[in-house]
Enzyme design. Structure first.
Site, short mmCIF file in Angstrom:
data_model
loop_
_atom_site.label_atom_id
_atom_site.label_comp_id
_atom_site.label_asym_id
_atom_site.label_seq_id
_atom_site.Cartn_x
_atom_site.Cartn_y
_atom_site.Cartn_z
N ARG A 1 -9.01 -2.06 -11.96
CA ARG A 1 -9.06 -2.73 -10.66
C ARG A 1 -10.22 -2.22 -9.82
O ARG A 1 -10.47 -1.03 -9.74
CB ARG A 1 -7.74 -2.51 -9.91
CG ARG A 1 -6.69 -3.53 -10.32
CD ARG A 1 -5.32 -3.17 -9.84
NE ARG A 1 -5.26 -2.83 -8.43
CZ ARG A 1 -4.14 -2.48 -7.81
NH1 ARG A 1 -3.01 -2.42 -8.48
NH2 ARG A 1 -4.14 -2.17 -6.53
N ARG B 1 -6.90 3.73 0.85
CA ARG B 1 -5.54 3.21 0.63
C ARG B 1 -4.50 4.29 0.92
O ARG B 1 -3.42 4.00 1.42
CB ARG B 1 -5.40 2.69 -0.80
CG ARG B 1 -6.07 1.32 -0.98
CD ARG B 1 -6.32 0.98 -2.42
NE ARG B 1 -5.11 0.93 -3.21
CZ ARG B 1 -5.10 1.01 -4.54
NH1 ARG B 1 -6.22 1.14 -5.21
NH2 ARG B 1 -3.97 0.95 -5.19
P1 ADP Z 1 -0.76 -0.04 -5.41
O1 ADP Z 1 -1.24 0.19 -6.78
O2 ADP Z 1 -1.34 0.77 -4.35
O3 ADP Z 1 0.72 -0.04 -5.35
P2 ADP Z 1 -0.77 -2.91 -4.98
O4 ADP Z 1 -1.11 -3.62 -6.22
O5 ADP Z 1 0.65 -2.86 -4.57
O6 ADP Z 1 -1.37 -1.46 -5.04
O7 ADP Z 1 -1.58 -3.52 -3.75
C1 ADP Z 1 -2.96 -3.78 -3.84
C2 ADP Z 1 -3.44 -4.31 -2.50
O8 ADP Z 1 -2.77 -5.56 -2.20
C3 ADP Z 1 -3.16 -3.42 -1.30
O9 ADP Z 1 -4.14 -2.42 -1.11
C4 ADP Z 1 -3.15 -4.45 -0.16
O10 ADP Z 1 -4.46 -4.85 0.19
C5 ADP Z 1 -2.48 -5.65 -0.81
N1 ADP Z 1 -1.00 -5.60 -0.63
C6 ADP Z 1 -0.06 -5.47 -1.61
N2 ADP Z 1 1.18 -5.48 -1.09
C7 ADP Z 1 1.02 -5.61 0.26
C8 ADP Z 1 1.92 -5.66 1.36
N3 ADP Z 1 3.25 -5.56 1.19
N4 ADP Z 1 1.40 -5.80 2.60
C9 ADP Z 1 0.08 -5.92 2.80
N5 ADP Z 1 -0.83 -5.86 1.81
C10 ADP Z 1 -0.38 -5.70 0.54
#
Ligand code: ADP
Ligand code: ADP
Length: 218
Positions: free
Chosen positions: A164, A175
């Site tokens: 990613r 993050r």
């Molecule tokens: P991680 O591996 O940190 O769990 P995610 O795949 O859950 O990452 O999320 C990737 C990105 O998608 C986040 O950095 C954000 O930009 C967006 N995102 C995901 N879930 C949410 C949420 N519940 N609210 C706002 N943004 C979100």
């Protein structure tokens, strides 16, 4: 008689292992794994308006605004395959999302039953995310701790894996900051409701799964 739907929320910083564990937990409990990040990435690859909007936030490691995120998750949770409930991974991420989820679930005749909080110190997170490889379908691997059988292809459907864009260290550091500012208040929120169970996420993947299964009473 219909049993009440069960919703489990995986809480923890980026890279803690929420997606890895949600996949196993959902399978073992006969629930659907709903990942807000995967939903955004699906929209992105289909080049929908939502995907284009989300990308402007995701690429910087910022959260997508609550209103669009809530609407997207609501649409997913009201589909028939979620009738028995879901394992939620990456949602809610703000107090406003948690409140919206509460309203959503009561209209679906269910409630949040348990919130496993996978705790991992910051210094481990960057390492985990730098080595993360994903399949299009959302399966998660790690170059060292959880490699695919063949580099770099998915074990199940043989599709090529990818890294990613937002897993590079600069974005990961943002993050993590965003997590502390906007998401970590949810730890207290669910603790007050007696739903939080802390899990030591620094252990091996299988040991974390074992602790999780105990926590959910399986
Ligand atoms: P991680 O591996 O940190 O769990 P995610 O795949 O859950 O990452 O999320 C990737 C990105 O998608 C986040 O950095 C954000 O930009 C967006 N995102 C995901 N879930 C949410 C949420 N519940 N609210 C706002 N943004 C979100
Ligand atoms: P999150 O969804 O919380 O962002 P992931 O489940 O995607 O986290 O895991 C992040 C990375 O760390 C992946 O590469 C995954 O294979 C790896 N990983 C997950 N859990 C563990 C663990 N307990 N020990 C070592 N590596 C792990």
């Amino acid at each position: 008689m219909n049993k009440k739907a069960v919703y489990i929320i995986m809480l923890g910083p980026p890279g803690a292992g929420k997606g890895t564990q949600a996949e196993v937990l959902a399978e073992r409990m006969g629930l659907v794994h709903v990942s807000s990040g995967d939903l955004f990435r699906e929209n992105l690859s289909k080049e929908t308006e939502l995907g284009k909007l989300a990308q402007t936030f995701m690429s910087k490691g910022e959260l997508v605004p609550d209103d669009v995120t809530i609407a997207m998750v609501k649409d997913r949770l009201t589909r028939p395959d979620c009738e028995k409930g879901a394992v939620l991974d990456g949602f809610p991420r703000t107090p406003a999302q948690a409140e919206a989820l509460k309203v959503m679930l009561s209209s679906l005749g269910g409630d949040v039953t348990i919130v496993p909080f996978i705790n991992v110190p910051d210094e481990v997170l960057v390492e985990r995310l730098s080595g993360r490889w994903m399949s299009k379908s959302g399966r998660v691997y790690h170059a060292i701790t959880n490699p695919p059988l063949e580099k770099w292809f998915d074990d199940v459907d043989d599709s090529p894996l990818y890294q990613r864009e937002d897993d590079k260290p600069e974005t990961v550091r943002n993050r993590i900051q965003v997590y502390y500012k906007q998401t970590s208040p949810l730890i207290e929120y669910y603790k007050e409701q007696g739903k939080l169970i802390e899990i030591d996420g620094t252990q091996d993947i299988d040991k974390v799964t074992e602790d999780l299964m105990k926590a959910v009473g399986k």
